[in-house]
Design a protein around this motif. Sequence first.
Motif, mmCIF file in Angstrom:
data_model
loop_
_atom_site.group_PDB
_atom_site.id
_atom_site.type_symbol
_atom_site.label_atom_id
_atom_site.label_comp_id
_atom_site.label_asym_id
_atom_site.label_seq_id
_atom_site.Cartn_x
_atom_site.Cartn_y
_atom_site.Cartn_z
ATOM 1 N N GLN A 1 -0.478 -7.044 0.773
ATOM 2 C CA GLN A 1 1.495 -6.346 0.857
ATOM 3 C C GLN A 1 1.060 -4.745 1.407
ATOM 4 O O GLN A 1 2.245 -3.962 0.889
ATOM 5 N N SER A 2 -0.328 -4.477 0.720
ATOM 6 C CA SER A 2 -0.088 -3.164 -0.100
ATOM 7 C C SER A 2 -0.806 -2.567 1.903
ATOM 8 O O SER A 2 -0.630 -3.013 2.331
ATOM 9 N N ARG A 3 -1.159 -0.825 1.179
ATOM 10 C CA ARG A 3 -1.523 -0.331 2.241
ATOM 11 C C ARG A 3 -2.658 -0.441 3.005
ATOM 12 O O ARG A 3 -3.253 -0.051 3.834
ATOM 13 N N SER A 4 -3.398 -1.296 1.992
ATOM 14 C CA SER A 4 -4.822 -2.001 2.403
ATOM 15 C C SER A 4 -4.202 -2.636 4.070
ATOM 16 O O SER A 4 -5.622 -3.199 4.205
ATOM 17 N N PHE A 5 -3.402 -2.936 4.200
ATOM 18 C CA PHE A 5 -3.209 -3.800 5.250
ATOM 19 C C PHE A 5 -3.750 -3.143 6.496
ATOM 20 O O PHE A 5 -3.834 -3.319 7.529
ATOM 21 N N ARG A 6 -3.567 -2.127 6.641
ATOM 22 C CA ARG A 6 -3.699 -1.454 7.608
ATOM 23 C C ARG A 6 -5.008 -1.149 7.398
ATOM 24 O O ARG A 6 -5.571 -0.841 8.805
ATOM 25 N N VAL A 7 -5.854 -1.215 6.631
ATOM 26 C CA VAL A 7 -7.313 -1.172 7.363
ATOM 27 C C VAL A 7 -7.841 -2.743 7.998
ATOM 28 O O VAL A 7 -8.380 -2.892 8.610
ATOM 29 N N ALA B 1 2.012 9.235 8.629
ATOM 30 C CA ALA B 1 2.570 7.368 7.723
ATOM 31 C C ALA B 1 2.256 7.370 6.709
ATOM 32 O O ALA B 1 3.013 6.608 5.867
ATOM 33 N N GLU B 2 1.996 8.107 5.346
ATOM 34 C CA GLU B 2 1.900 8.818 3.964
ATOM 35 C C GLU B 2 2.756 9.109 3.936
ATOM 36 O O GLU B 2 2.892 9.299 3.170
ATOM 37 N N THR B 3 3.074 9.833 4.773
ATOM 38 C CA THR B 3 5.090 10.815 4.489
ATOM 39 C C THR B 3 6.269 9.124 4.289
ATOM 40 O O THR B 3 6.656 9.217 3.407
ATOM 41 N N ALA C 1 -8.420 6.885 -8.419
ATOM 42 C CA ALA C 1 -7.269 6.721 -9.120
ATOM 43 C C ALA C 1 -6.739 5.513 -8.855
ATOM 44 O O ALA C 1 -6.077 4.740 -9.615
ATOM 45 N N GLY C 2 -7.912 4.135 -9.092
ATOM 46 C CA GLY C 2 -7.547 2.388 -9.185
ATOM 47 C C GLY C 2 -6.668 1.787 -8.183
ATOM 48 O O GLY C 2 -5.413 1.598 -8.591
ATOM 49 N N ARG C 3 -7.123 2.081 -6.555
ATOM 50 C CA ARG C 3 -6.071 1.860 -6.228
ATOM 51 C C ARG C 3 -6.489 1.518 -4.812
ATOM 52 O O ARG C 3 -7.816 0.884 -4.588
ATOM 53 N N VAL C 4 -6.077 0.269 -3.841
ATOM 54 C CA VAL C 4 -6.269 -0.202 -2.118
ATOM 55 C C VAL C 4 -5.589 0.876 -1.138
ATOM 56 O O VAL C 4 -4.625 1.058 -1.798
ATOM 57 N N PRO C 5 -6.273 1.077 -0.102
ATOM 58 C CA PRO C 5 -7.602 0.443 -0.126
ATOM 59 C C PRO C 5 -8.595 1.397 -0.038
ATOM 60 O O PRO C 5 -8.333 2.500 -0.516
ATOM 61 N N ALA C 6 -9.913 0.514 -0.552
ATOM 62 C CA ALA C 6 -10.895 1.045 -0.472
ATOM 63 C C ALA C 6 -12.252 0.687 0.282
ATOM 64 O O ALA C 6 -11.662 -0.576 0.105
ATOM 65 N N PHE D 1 -12.225 5.386 -0.428
ATOM 66 C CA PHE D 1 -10.857 5.512 0.094
ATOM 67 C C PHE D 1 -9.806 6.082 0.365
ATOM 68 O O PHE D 1 -10.525 7.017 0.902
ATOM 69 N N GLU D 2 -8.293 6.442 0.502
ATOM 70 C CA GLU D 2 -7.339 7.185 1.161
ATOM 71 C C GLU D 2 -7.546 5.956 2.978
ATOM 72 O O GLU D 2 -8.143 5.810 3.422
ATOM 73 N N SER D 3 -6.299 5.433 2.562
ATOM 74 C CA SER D 3 -6.138 4.391 3.931
ATOM 75 C C SER D 3 -6.102 5.302 5.342
ATOM 76 O O SER D 3 -7.331 5.099 6.106
ATOM 77 N N GLY D 4 -5.412 6.226 5.574
ATOM 78 C CA GLY D 4 -5.992 7.817 6.534
ATOM 79 C C GLY D 4 -6.719 7.863 6.641
ATOM 80 O O GLY D 4 -8.006 7.928 8.251
ATOM 81 N N SER E 1 -5.600 -7.440 -7.084
ATOM 82 C CA SER E 1 -3.497 -7.699 -7.552
ATOM 83 C C SER E 1 -3.841 -6.144 -7.929
ATOM 84 O O SER E 1 -4.347 -5.085 -8.933
ATOM 85 N N VAL E 2 -1.712 -5.918 -7.460
ATOM 86 C CA VAL E 2 -1.817 -4.611 -8.100
ATOM 87 C C VAL E 2 -1.298 -4.372 -9.379
ATOM 88 O O VAL E 2 -1.046 -3.925 -10.213
ATOM 89 N N PHE E 3 -1.537 -5.974 -9.746
ATOM 90 C CA PHE E 3 -0.237 -6.328 -11.054
ATOM 91 C C PHE E 3 -1.188 -6.486 -12.489
ATOM 92 O O PHE E 3 -0.890 -7.043 -13.598
ATOM 93 N N THR F 1 -7.069 -5.837 -12.791
ATOM 94 C CA THR F 1 -7.931 -5.820 -11.118
ATOM 95 C C THR F 1 -8.852 -4.673 -10.939
ATOM 96 O O THR F 1 -9.876 -3.798 -11.006
ATOM 97 N N MET F 2 -7.457 -3.463 -10.465
ATOM 98 C CA MET F 2 -7.384 -1.826 -9.785
ATOM 99 C C MET F 2 -7.997 -1.367 -10.798
ATOM 100 O O MET F 2 -8.458 -0.069 -11.042
ATOM 101 N N ARG F 3 -7.876 -1.712 -11.920
ATOM 102 C CA ARG F 3 -8.521 -0.443 -13.681
ATOM 103 C C ARG F 3 -9.582 -0.851 -13.959
ATOM 104 O O ARG F 3 -10.134 -0.317 -14.810
ATOM 105 N N ALA F 4 -10.569 -2.025 -13.211
ATOM 106 C CA ALA F 4 -11.742 -1.994 -14.130
ATOM 107 C C ALA F 4 -12.708 -1.247 -13.754
ATOM 108 O O ALA F 4 -12.163 -0.564 -12.254
HETATM 109 N N1 GSH Z 1 -2.029 7.926 0.308
HETATM 110 C C1 GSH Z 1 -3.108 6.737 -0.603
HETATM 111 C C2 GSH Z 1 -2.167 5.517 -1.247
HETATM 112 C C3 GSH Z 1 -3.062 3.799 -2.048
HETATM 113 C C4 GSH Z 1 -2.254 3.461 -3.158
HETATM 114 O O1 GSH Z 1 -1.047 4.058 -3.942
HETATM 115 N N2 GSH Z 1 -1.929 1.976 -2.557
HETATM 116 C C5 GSH Z 1 -1.094 1.283 -3.604
HETATM 117 C C6 GSH Z 1 -0.821 0.016 -2.954
HETATM 118 S S1 GSH Z 1 -0.176 -0.141 -1.645
HETATM 119 C C7 GSH Z 1 -2.114 1.495 -4.726
HETATM 120 O O2 GSH Z 1 -3.124 0.568 -4.776
HETATM 121 N N3 GSH Z 1 -1.870 1.117 -6.470
HETATM 122 C C8 GSH Z 1 -1.967 0.413 -7.101
HETATM 123 C C9 GSH Z 1 -1.503 1.027 -8.994
HETATM 124 O O3 GSH Z 1 -0.640 2.025 -8.477
HETATM 125 O O4 GSH Z 1 -1.513 0.926 -9.648
HETATM 126 C C10 GSH Z 1 -3.552 5.383 0.819
HETATM 127 O O5 GSH Z 1 -3.331 5.496 1.525
HETATM 128 O O6 GSH Z 1 -4.696 4.843 0.509
#
Ligand code: GSH
Length: 216
Positions: A9-15, A99-101, A49-54, A63-66, A32-34, A37-40
Amino acid sequence: MITLYHAPQSRSFRVLWLLEEIGAPYRLETLSVFDGTMRAPEHLARSPAGRVPAVEIEGQRIFESGAIIQYLVETRAPHLAPAPGEAGRADYLQWLHFAETMGAHLANLTQHHIVLREEWMRSPTVMRLEAKRLAICLAAAVAQARDGWLLPEFSAADIAVGYAVHVAGRFVRLDEVPGARDYLDRLAARPAFQRAQAQDGAAQIYRRDFYPPPEG
Ligand SMILES: N[C@@H](CCC(=O)N[C@@H](CS)C(=O)NCC(=O)O)C(=O)O
């Protein structure tokens, strides 16, 4: 081989959706965002920044979906965007990044409705304001796509914005935005969208269909 680090359900769905449109072989690593695991350290090495997608694409980490979308289109799917110098390129870049706005409003709403669990942590004013600002963005995107897609042909910008439209329906009543439901139906009718949905994984973030703004 392409590895996508993904959360349901996250932005990694785009990729995920783009990879399905391309038909490129890929490996999905679901985080998982909760659960932390993203801070490992191994994930922070991919996404500081510990985000998805990567992604890892033959040794190249991004990293960064765009940025990932742009890279994949340039290297594997030039038919999904006007090339530099071609008509429509500026419009393509504008909508790809718009899309990121929308993503920023979605992130704020997700924080307020879901991540901040206690009522006292939430700002009803911010929740109402962000839903209104998201609705304005949604109306703008949908008006642009009224004849089918954001550009004359389906492009990767429809994937980037389309994911945001898909999630916007959790916070904005799509039936109140003329054309929103039709655009979403067109996107959801694409076989690649449906294959991506089948791969997305069990709901982690959104457990309700709709999160109304607080009254007031
Ligand atoms: N601008 C980034 C945003 C990435 C982002 O914030 N992803 C969220 C999921 S939609 C995430 O990883 N959140 C985990 C967190 O903030 O700890 C992108 O488009 O890739």
